[in-house]
Write a protein that holds these residues in place. Structure first.
Motif, PDB file in Angstrom:
ATOM      1  N   GLU A  57       0.859  -1.274  -0.087  1.00 26.26           N
ATOM      2  CA  GLU A  57      -0.263  -0.041  -0.021  1.00 26.26           C
ATOM      3  C   GLU A  57       0.740   1.245   0.045  1.00 26.26           C
ATOM      4  OE1 GLU A  57      -2.654   2.148   3.316  1.00 26.26           O
ATOM      5  OE2 GLU A  57      -3.476  -0.127   2.846  1.00 26.26           O
ATOM      6  N   HIS A  58       1.947   1.058   0.742  1.00 26.23           N
ATOM      7  CA  HIS A  58       2.732   2.420   0.946  1.00 26.23           C
ATOM      8  C   HIS A  58       3.411   2.631  -0.245  1.00 26.23           C
ATOM      9  CE1 HIS A  58       5.818   5.202   2.588  1.00 26.23           C
ATOM     10  NE2 HIS A  58       6.682   4.463   2.038  1.00 26.23           N
ATOM     11  N   LEU A  59       3.913   1.616  -1.348  1.00 30.06           N
ATOM     12  CA  LEU A  59       4.804   1.930  -2.370  1.00 30.06           C
ATOM     13  C   LEU A  59       3.743   2.348  -3.444  1.00 30.06           C
ATOM     14  CD1 LEU A  59       7.460  -0.754  -2.302  1.00 30.06           C
ATOM     15  CD2 LEU A  59       7.664   1.701  -1.973  1.00 30.06           C
ATOM     16  N   SER A  60       2.314   1.747  -3.402  1.00 33.07           N
ATOM     17  CA  SER A  60       1.559   1.996  -4.249  1.00 33.07           C
ATOM     18  C   SER A  60       1.071   3.457  -4.374  1.00 33.07           C
ATOM     19  CB  SER A  60       0.180   1.270  -4.054  1.00 33.07           C
ATOM     20  OG  SER A  60       0.357  -0.240  -4.585  1.00 33.07           O
ATOM     21  N   LYS A  61       1.172   4.024  -3.220  1.00 24.73           N
ATOM     22  CA  LYS A  61       0.717   5.616  -3.204  1.00 24.73           C
ATOM     23  C   LYS A  61       2.026   6.293  -3.563  1.00 24.73           C
ATOM     24  CE  LYS A  61      -1.763   5.355   1.265  1.00 24.73           C
ATOM     25  NZ  LYS A  61      -1.702   5.373   2.535  1.00 24.73           N
ATOM     26  N   GLN A  62       3.137   5.944  -4.201  1.00 30.55           N
ATOM     27  CA  GLN A  62       4.181   6.572  -4.717  1.00 30.55           C
ATOM     28  C   GLN A  62       4.155   5.992  -6.222  1.00 30.55           C
ATOM     29  OE1 GLN A  62       7.965   6.209  -2.647  1.00 30.55           O
ATOM     30  NE2 GLN A  62       6.783   5.598  -0.582  1.00 30.55           N
ATOM     31  N   GLY A  63       3.320   5.275  -6.577  1.00 28.00           N
ATOM     32  CA  GLY A  63       3.322   4.776  -7.970  1.00 28.00           C
ATOM     33  C   GLY A  63       4.172   3.488  -8.252  1.00 28.00           C
ATOM     34  N   ILE A  64       4.526   2.847  -7.316  1.00 29.73           N
ATOM     35  CA  ILE A  64       5.409   1.728  -7.154  1.00 29.73           C
ATOM     36  C   ILE A  64       4.478   0.327  -7.021  1.00 29.73           C
ATOM     37  CG2 ILE A  64       7.525   0.694  -6.520  1.00 29.73           C
ATOM     38  CD1 ILE A  64       8.636   3.367  -5.618  1.00 29.73           C
ATOM     39  N   GLU A  65       4.372  -0.204  -8.047  1.00 27.17           N
ATOM     40  CA  GLU A  65       3.503  -1.432  -8.079  1.00 27.17           C
ATOM     41  C   GLU A  65       4.505  -2.612  -8.133  1.00 27.17           C
ATOM     42  OE1 GLU A  65       0.487  -1.367  -7.014  1.00 27.17           O
ATOM     43  OE2 GLU A  65       0.103   0.723  -7.671  1.00 27.17           O
ATOM     44  N   PRO A  66       3.763  -3.759  -7.209  1.00 24.30           N
ATOM     45  CA  PRO A  66       4.709  -4.880  -7.693  1.00 24.30           C
ATOM     46  C   PRO A  66       4.398  -5.716  -8.762  1.00 24.30           C
ATOM     47  CG  PRO A  66       3.043  -5.440  -6.051  1.00 24.30           C
ATOM     48  CD  PRO A  66       3.078  -3.966  -6.419  1.00 24.30           C
ATOM     49  N   ARG A  67       5.423  -6.222  -9.458  1.00 21.29           N
ATOM     50  CA  ARG A  67       5.261  -7.033 -10.630  1.00 21.29           C
ATOM     51  C   ARG A  67       4.463  -8.368 -10.184  1.00 21.29           C
ATOM     52  NH1 ARG A  67      11.167  -7.071 -13.604  1.00 21.29           N
ATOM     53  NH2 ARG A  67      11.099  -4.903 -14.116  1.00 21.29           N
ATOM     54  N   ARG A  68       4.549  -8.819  -9.062  1.00 20.24           N
ATOM     55  CA  ARG A  68       3.960 -10.010  -8.556  1.00 20.24           C
ATOM     56  C   ARG A  68       4.102 -10.239  -7.269  1.00 20.24           C
ATOM     57  NH1 ARG A  68       6.282 -15.920 -10.835  1.00 20.24           N
ATOM     58  NH2 ARG A  68       4.835 -16.952  -9.246  1.00 20.24           N
ATOM     59  N   THR A  69       3.061 -10.849  -6.441  1.00 19.96           N
ATOM     60  CA  THR A  69       3.261 -11.265  -5.018  1.00 19.96           C
ATOM     61  C   THR A  69       3.046 -12.621  -4.891  1.00 19.96           C
ATOM     62  OG1 THR A  69       0.966 -10.372  -4.644  1.00 19.96           O
ATOM     63  CG2 THR A  69       2.613  -8.959  -4.463  1.00 19.96           C
ATOM     64  N   GLU A  70       3.482 -13.206  -3.790  1.00 23.15           N
ATOM     65  CA  GLU A  70       3.215 -14.591  -3.520  1.00 23.15           C
ATOM     66  C   GLU A  70       3.101 -14.843  -2.044  1.00 23.15           C
ATOM     67  OE1 GLU A  70       2.455 -17.276  -5.722  1.00 23.15           O
ATOM     68  OE2 GLU A  70       2.823 -16.373  -7.226  1.00 23.15           O
ATOM     69  N   GLY A  71       2.249 -15.389  -1.301  1.00 21.21           N
ATOM     70  CA  GLY A  71       2.199 -15.902   0.038  1.00 21.21           C
ATOM     71  C   GLY A  71       1.977 -14.846   1.123  1.00 21.21           C
ATOM     72  N   THR A  72       1.630 -13.773   0.308  1.00 22.51           N
ATOM     73  CA  THR A  72       1.276 -12.681   1.451  1.00 22.51           C
ATOM     74  C   THR A  72      -0.021 -12.855   2.374  1.00 22.51           C
ATOM     75  OG1 THR A  72      -0.043 -11.321  -0.289  1.00 22.51           O
ATOM     76  CG2 THR A  72       2.482 -10.807  -0.236  1.00 22.51           C
ATOM     77  N   LYS A  73      -0.832 -13.656   1.826  1.00 23.62           N
ATOM     78  CA  LYS A  73      -2.077 -13.790   2.481  1.00 23.62           C
ATOM     79  C   LYS A  73      -1.889 -14.751   3.732  1.00 23.62           C
ATOM     80  CE  LYS A  73      -4.988 -11.324  -0.217  1.00 23.62           C
ATOM     81  NZ  LYS A  73      -4.286 -10.135  -0.404  1.00 23.62           N
ATOM     82  N   GLU A  74      -1.149 -15.929   3.511  1.00 26.18           N
ATOM     83  CA  GLU A  74      -0.901 -16.989   4.345  1.00 26.18           C
ATOM     84  C   GLU A  74       0.171 -16.568   5.580  1.00 26.18           C
ATOM     85  OE1 GLU A  74      -0.122 -17.210   1.110  1.00 26.18           O
ATOM     86  OE2 GLU A  74      -1.839 -18.082   0.705  1.00 26.18           O
ATOM     87  N   GLY A  75       0.804 -15.560   5.609  1.00 30.46           N
ATOM     88  CA  GLY A  75       1.476 -14.977   6.594  1.00 30.46           C
ATOM     89  C   GLY A  75       2.764 -15.900   7.056  1.00 30.46           C
ATOM     90  N   ARG A  76       3.236 -16.664   6.151  1.00 30.86           N
ATOM     91  CA  ARG A  76       4.394 -17.385   6.547  1.00 30.86           C
ATOM     92  C   ARG A  76       5.632 -17.083   5.811  1.00 30.86           C
ATOM     93  NH1 ARG A  76       0.408 -21.363   6.319  1.00 30.86           N
ATOM     94  NH2 ARG A  76       1.065 -21.905   4.088  1.00 30.86           N
ATOM     95  N   TRP A  77       5.639 -16.698   4.573  1.00 31.27           N
ATOM     96  CA  TRP A  77       6.528 -16.236   3.829  1.00 31.27           C
ATOM     97  C   TRP A  77       5.806 -15.331   2.497  1.00 31.27           C
ATOM     98  CZ3 TRP A  77      10.453 -19.786   0.572  1.00 31.27           C
ATOM     99  CH2 TRP A  77      11.313 -18.945  -0.321  1.00 31.27           C
ATOM    100  N   GLY A  78       5.985 -14.125   2.823  1.00 33.06           N
ATOM    101  CA  GLY A  78       5.410 -13.376   1.589  1.00 33.06           C
ATOM    102  C   GLY A  78       6.703 -12.691   0.864  1.00 33.06           C
TER     103      GLY A  78
END
Length: 115
Positions: A57-78
């Protein structure tokens, strides 16, 4: 934003949100995937999830978007892939098991973030 500046901004942000044991790993000479890994820990799966969500969210406000995300919802390894900087946020158990910093350490390319 250059990769080194982005890596520093990510480390500083994660520190402000109480992430623990934040490391930057310079992998420019080891892989073409990215320039930097940022590795950090959260005390619980809830904190890992929150760290990933807040960083995105913080980087999105600066116009920086991730190319991809994995595992962020599970909370073990994002994993959040910002191109030149790939962020890994672990819970303690997963970090000990995968120990990424050991795999990429050349003796002088791993730096502990101190705010």
């Amino acid at each position: 934003m250059r990769s080194h500046e982005l890596m520093q901004a990510i480390c500083k942000f994660l520190s402000s949100k109480k992430a623990e044991d934040i490391l930057s790993v310079d992998v420019r000479e080891k892989t073409v995937l990215c320039d930097w890994f940022v590795i950090a820990s959260g005390r619980s799966t809830t904190q890992v999830h929150a760290l990933c969500e807040n960083l995105e969210e913080h980087l999105s406000k600066q116009g920086i978007e991730p190319r991809r995300t994995e595992g962020t919802k599970e909370g073990r390894w994002g994993v959040l892939d910002y191109g030149d900087v790939i962020v890994h946020v672990f819970n303690d158990e997963s970090r000990l098991f995968y120990h990424l910093e050991r795999l990429w350490d050349e003796g002088n390319n791993v730096t502990k973030f101190e705010d």
